[in-house]
Design an enzyme around this catalytic site. Structure first.
Site, PDB file in Angstrom:
ATOM      1  N   LYS A   7       0.851  -1.202   0.000  1.00 51.61           N
ATOM      2  CA  LYS A   7       0.000   0.000   0.000  1.00 51.61           C
ATOM      3  C   LYS A   7       0.886   1.250   0.000  1.00 51.61           C
ATOM      4  O   LYS A   7       1.464   1.619   1.006  1.00 51.61           O
ATOM      5  CB  LYS A   7      -0.916   0.057   1.232  1.00 51.61           C
ATOM      6  CG  LYS A   7      -1.989   1.133   1.043  1.00 51.61           C
ATOM      7  CD  LYS A   7      -2.528   1.722   2.310  1.00 51.61           C
ATOM      8  CE  LYS A   7      -1.865   2.969   2.792  1.00 51.61           C
ATOM      9  NZ  LYS A   7      -1.885   4.137   1.900  1.00 51.61           N
ATOM     10  N   GLU A  41       9.891   1.947  10.315  1.00 52.69           N
ATOM     11  CA  GLU A  41      10.915   2.919   9.893  1.00 52.69           C
ATOM     12  C   GLU A  41      10.251   4.287   9.995  1.00 52.69           C
ATOM     13  O   GLU A  41       9.426   4.635   9.157  1.00 52.69           O
ATOM     14  CB  GLU A  41      11.337   2.663   8.442  1.00 52.69           C
ATOM     15  CG  GLU A  41      12.080   1.381   8.211  1.00 52.69           C
ATOM     16  CD  GLU A  41      13.440   1.362   8.874  1.00 52.69           C
ATOM     17  OE1 GLU A  41      14.004   2.444   9.105  1.00 52.69           O
ATOM     18  OE2 GLU A  41      13.912   0.268   9.181  1.00 52.69           O
TER      19      GLU A  41
HETATM   20  P1  NDP Z   1       2.341   8.749   7.319  1.00 49.30           P
HETATM   21  O1  NDP Z   1       2.672   8.129   8.613  1.00 49.30           O
HETATM   22  O2  NDP Z   1       1.286   9.794   7.291  1.00 49.30           O
HETATM   23  O3  NDP Z   1       1.898   7.660   6.246  1.00 49.30           O
HETATM   24  C1  NDP Z   1       2.712   6.585   5.874  1.00 49.30           C
HETATM   25  C2  NDP Z   1       1.859   5.505   5.256  1.00 49.30           C
HETATM   26  O4  NDP Z   1       0.995   4.963   6.243  1.00 49.30           O
HETATM   27  C3  NDP Z   1       0.963   5.998   4.133  1.00 49.30           C
HETATM   28  O5  NDP Z   1       0.865   5.013   3.142  1.00 49.30           O
HETATM   29  C4  NDP Z   1      -0.349   6.184   4.864  1.00 49.30           C
HETATM   30  O6  NDP Z   1      -1.477   6.172   4.033  1.00 49.30           O
HETATM   31  C5  NDP Z   1      -0.338   4.986   5.776  1.00 49.30           C
HETATM   32  N1  NDP Z   1      -1.257   5.057   6.905  1.00 49.30           N
HETATM   33  C6  NDP Z   1      -1.767   6.159   7.521  1.00 49.30           C
HETATM   34  N2  NDP Z   1      -2.563   5.788   8.550  1.00 49.30           N
HETATM   35  C7  NDP Z   1      -2.559   4.431   8.581  1.00 49.30           C
HETATM   36  C8  NDP Z   1      -3.191   3.458   9.401  1.00 49.30           C
HETATM   37  N3  NDP Z   1      -3.970   3.793  10.419  1.00 49.30           N
HETATM   38  N4  NDP Z   1      -2.971   2.162   9.147  1.00 49.30           N
HETATM   39  C9  NDP Z   1      -2.158   1.781   8.138  1.00 49.30           C
HETATM   40  N5  NDP Z   1      -1.542   2.657   7.320  1.00 49.30           N
HETATM   41  C10 NDP Z   1      -1.728   3.962   7.539  1.00 49.30           C
HETATM   42  O7  NDP Z   1       3.716   9.303   6.732  1.00 49.30           O
HETATM   43  P2  NDP Z   1       3.933  10.193   5.453  1.00 49.30           P
HETATM   44  O8  NDP Z   1       3.404   9.490   4.243  1.00 49.30           O
HETATM   45  O9  NDP Z   1       3.467  11.566   5.746  1.00 49.30           O
HETATM   46  O10 NDP Z   1       5.525  10.156   5.317  1.00 49.30           O
HETATM   47  C11 NDP Z   1       6.354  10.987   6.006  1.00 49.30           C
HETATM   48  C12 NDP Z   1       6.955  10.290   7.208  1.00 49.30           C
HETATM   49  O11 NDP Z   1       7.667   9.134   6.790  1.00 49.30           O
HETATM   50  C13 NDP Z   1       7.984  11.148   7.906  1.00 49.30           C
HETATM   51  O12 NDP Z   1       7.814  11.073   9.299  1.00 49.30           O
HETATM   52  C14 NDP Z   1       9.303  10.519   7.501  1.00 49.30           C
HETATM   53  O13 NDP Z   1      10.345  10.768   8.390  1.00 49.30           O
HETATM   54  C15 NDP Z   1       8.938   9.086   7.436  1.00 49.30           C
HETATM   55  N6  NDP Z   1       9.916   8.361   6.629  1.00 49.30           N
HETATM   56  C16 NDP Z   1      10.817   7.534   7.265  1.00 49.30           C
HETATM   57  C17 NDP Z   1      11.802   6.885   6.550  1.00 49.30           C
HETATM   58  C18 NDP Z   1      12.787   5.972   7.199  1.00 49.30           C
HETATM   59  O14 NDP Z   1      13.522   5.286   6.478  1.00 49.30           O
HETATM   60  N7  NDP Z   1      12.888   5.901   8.519  1.00 49.30           N
HETATM   61  C19 NDP Z   1      11.935   7.082   5.096  1.00 49.30           C
HETATM   62  C20 NDP Z   1      10.938   7.950   4.541  1.00 49.30           C
HETATM   63  C21 NDP Z   1       9.979   8.582   5.291  1.00 49.30           C
HETATM   64  P3  NDP Z   1      -2.084   7.530   3.421  1.00 49.30           P
HETATM   65  O15 NDP Z   1      -1.079   8.607   3.562  1.00 49.30           O
HETATM   66  O16 NDP Z   1      -2.341   7.144   2.041  1.00 49.30           O
HETATM   67  O17 NDP Z   1      -3.313   7.817   4.199  1.00 49.30           O
END
Ligand code: NDP
Length: 500
Positions: free
Chosen positions: A181, A256
């Site tokens: 997803k 992550e």
């Molecule tokens: P989010 O936490 O908002 O979303 C990440 C993913 O989780 C999306 O696909 C989102 O779906 C999904 N999601 C949201 N709510 C749920 C739920 N309740 N259950 C299951 N899946 C869910 O992060 P962002 O997309 O805003 O990404 C930015 C974040 O990612 C930053 O904090 C960044 O630091 C982190 N990140 C970490 C990395 C690492 O290697 N440690 C690398 C890259 C980014 P949707 O958005 O479609 O609703």
């Protein structure tokens, strides 16, 4: 409008078939460089997600994939890498249009993705069972690795293709089946990747793909006994929600998460390369990088000169649409995200940080059509500020100053996160003391931002659990089984067959 067969509808991939969403849902995907609609794609609802999990479950429990010889699975990984290579330019264009990043960055991402598929193909070929000496020559004791099962792979929007590939490649190598997803904001490159996986002939049900918001389909992937592992990359709050949701099922969870990454500059560091590294670390991809070096910690004696030079260079960064070869960095991923970044700028000012440069939307009418935001630097920051402690995920650099090594270390470790850190010094012994004492998953000495598929990636503290890349990145997708085989069974005699 993006008209590419690699991401044209139908866009859900369930049990080896491309299908529309059962409920007929669709979503418009927006180009952040100009606000135009790039594509209208299928939007899954909960029923689609449940169907995708069921397909992955059946493929794992009764399909051939987990039992396919590893050499055959490796063949699929190498084929996917070849197909990615052949579609390198198309994939890069899709990623740039969807995320806003420059074409140069997207090409680097695609090359890294190809390298990750090749790395796991190679690593899987070198894995062997471990024989254990029990002391009994009649016993053959083996530790073997088996696929963990059905995996839910959930990725963020900033490196959509890269992050998803760090999951799909080792999961395939291990023999798992999966539901991917991507973020609802940037799903196009993942759709394209799965088209290539389909072309490579990976059997039905092994890889399934759904697009939708986490709110709509998240629980179908995380609140179910049918998923054995959730591998999540994203924000800390979402990670915590997923861990809580999965806990009653004792589902394995690999997280992550975000970072607030210090970049520490000692006075003996080479000045020009340090400025260059801080600039790149903070403003590449407009700071939308989990490991962005957004917290500059610089020695008192060079701080004024360092910040002045940084500001001069930051003002000269050319930002513009990612497809324009003159652009050095692109827009933020969406209007909503720019609002969030702007709110952090206002917060920094209210907390007493001093705005040195940036902090205002660009005046250029062409840029105003997209969600651009300029590199922004705040000096006179203090460790207690939310601006210093929270992940802004935008082009905001905070500056703190230090006098002694101990102060630099205390500031560098003063974070709830622990994803990455950088140190610059010409003193090798000081550098070694610092890299060992910093509590972060990756520490760069006289470099910043680099990684390689062969070395583990992940965080300490609130930056997550588990590791991607490297051998640990494959181990995430494997169960360890101990097989004890007695080749000459005898009566043990513990119970004496008593005549009571
Ligand atoms: P989010 O936490 O908002 O979303 C990440 C993913 O989780 C999306 O696909 C989102 O779906 C999904 N999601 C949201 N709510 C749920 C739920 N309740 N259950 C299951 N899946 C869910 O992060 P962002 O997309 O805003 O990404 C930015 C974040 O990612 C930053 O904090 C960044 O630091 C982190 N990140 C970490 C990395 C690492 O290697 N440690 C690398 C890259 C980014 P949707 O958005 O479609 O609703």
């Amino acid at each position: 409008m993006l008209d590419d067969e690699l991401c044209s509808p139908p866009n859900l991939y369930i049990d080896g078939k491309w299908v529309h969403a059962a409920g007929g849902g669709t979503r418009e995907i927006v180009n952040p460089a100009d606000g135009s609609v790039l594509a209208t794609i299928d939007e899954a609802d909960r029923a689609d997600a449940v169907g995708a999990v069921a397909a992955a479950r059946a493929a794992f429990d009764t399909g051939g994939w987990p039992r396919t010889p590893v050499a055959e699975r490796i063949g699929y990984l190498l084929r996917i890498a070849e197909l990615l290579d052949a579609e390198r330019d198309a994939m890069a264009r899709i990623e740039t249009l969807d995320t806003g990043k420059t074409l140069r960055e997207s090409h680097i991402d695609i090359d890294d993705v190809i390298a990750v598929f090749r790395y796991y193909a190679n690593l899987a070929s070198t894995q062997a069972d471990r024989l254990v000496d029990t002391g009994d020559p009649a016993v053959i004791s083996r530790v073997v690795r088996e696929p963990v099962g059905v995996c839910a792979l959930i990725a963020p929007w900033n490196y959509p293709l890269l992050q998803m590939s760090w999951k799909i490649a080792p999961a395939l190598a291990a023999g798992c089946t999966m539901v991917a997803k991507p973020s609802e904001v940037t799903p196009l490159s993942t759709i394209a990747l799965v088209k290539l996986i389909d072309r490579a002939g990976v059997p039905p049900g092994v890889v399934n793909l759904i697009q939708s918001s986490g709110a709509t389909v998240g629980s179908a992937l995380t609140d179910t006994p049918d998923v054995d592992l959730i591998s999540f990359t994203g924000g800390a709050q979402t990670g915590a929600t997923i861990a809580r949701t999965a806990a009653p099922h004792i589902t394995r969870v690999a997280l992550e998460l975000g970072g607030k990454n210090p970049h520490i500059i000692f006075p003996d560091a080479d000045f020009d390369s340090a400025v260059d590294a801080v600039l790149t670390g903070a403003f590449l991809h407009s700071g939308q990088v989990c490991s962005a070096g957004t917290r500059l910690i610089v020695h008192d004696t060079i701080a004024d000169r360092f910040v002045a030079e940084l500001a001069r260079r930051a003002q000269r960064i050319r930002f513009g649409p990612g497809l324009d070869p003159a652009s050095e960095t692109g827009p933020l991923v969406s209007e909503q995200h720019r609002d969030k970044v702007e709110a952090y700028v206002a917060l920094g000012i209210s907390e007493g940080a001093r705005l040195v440069t940036g902090g205002e939307r660009p005046a250029d009418p062409v840029l105003r059509a997209g969600s651009f935001y300029p590199p922004t630097i705040f000096d006179d920051c203090r460790r207690w500020m939310r601006l210093v402690q929270e992940e802004t995920f935008g082009p905001i650099l905070t500056v703190e100053r230090f006098g002694t090594e101990a102060q630099a270390l205390a500031l560098g470790n003063d974070t709830a996160y622990g994803l990455a850190a950088g140190v610059r010094t010409a003193d090798a012994a000081l550098g070694e003391r610092m890299v060992r004492a910093l509590r972060h998953g990756t520490v760069w000495l006289n470099d910043f931002g680099y990684y390689t598929p062969a070395a583990e990636w992940g965080g300490f503290g609130r930056s997550g659990t588990g590791r991607e890349l490297g051998p640990s990145g494959l181990a995430e997708y494997q169960e360890t089984k101990h097989i004890w085989h007695n080749t000459a069974p005898t009566v043990g005699g513990w119970f004496a067959d008593n005549d009571n």
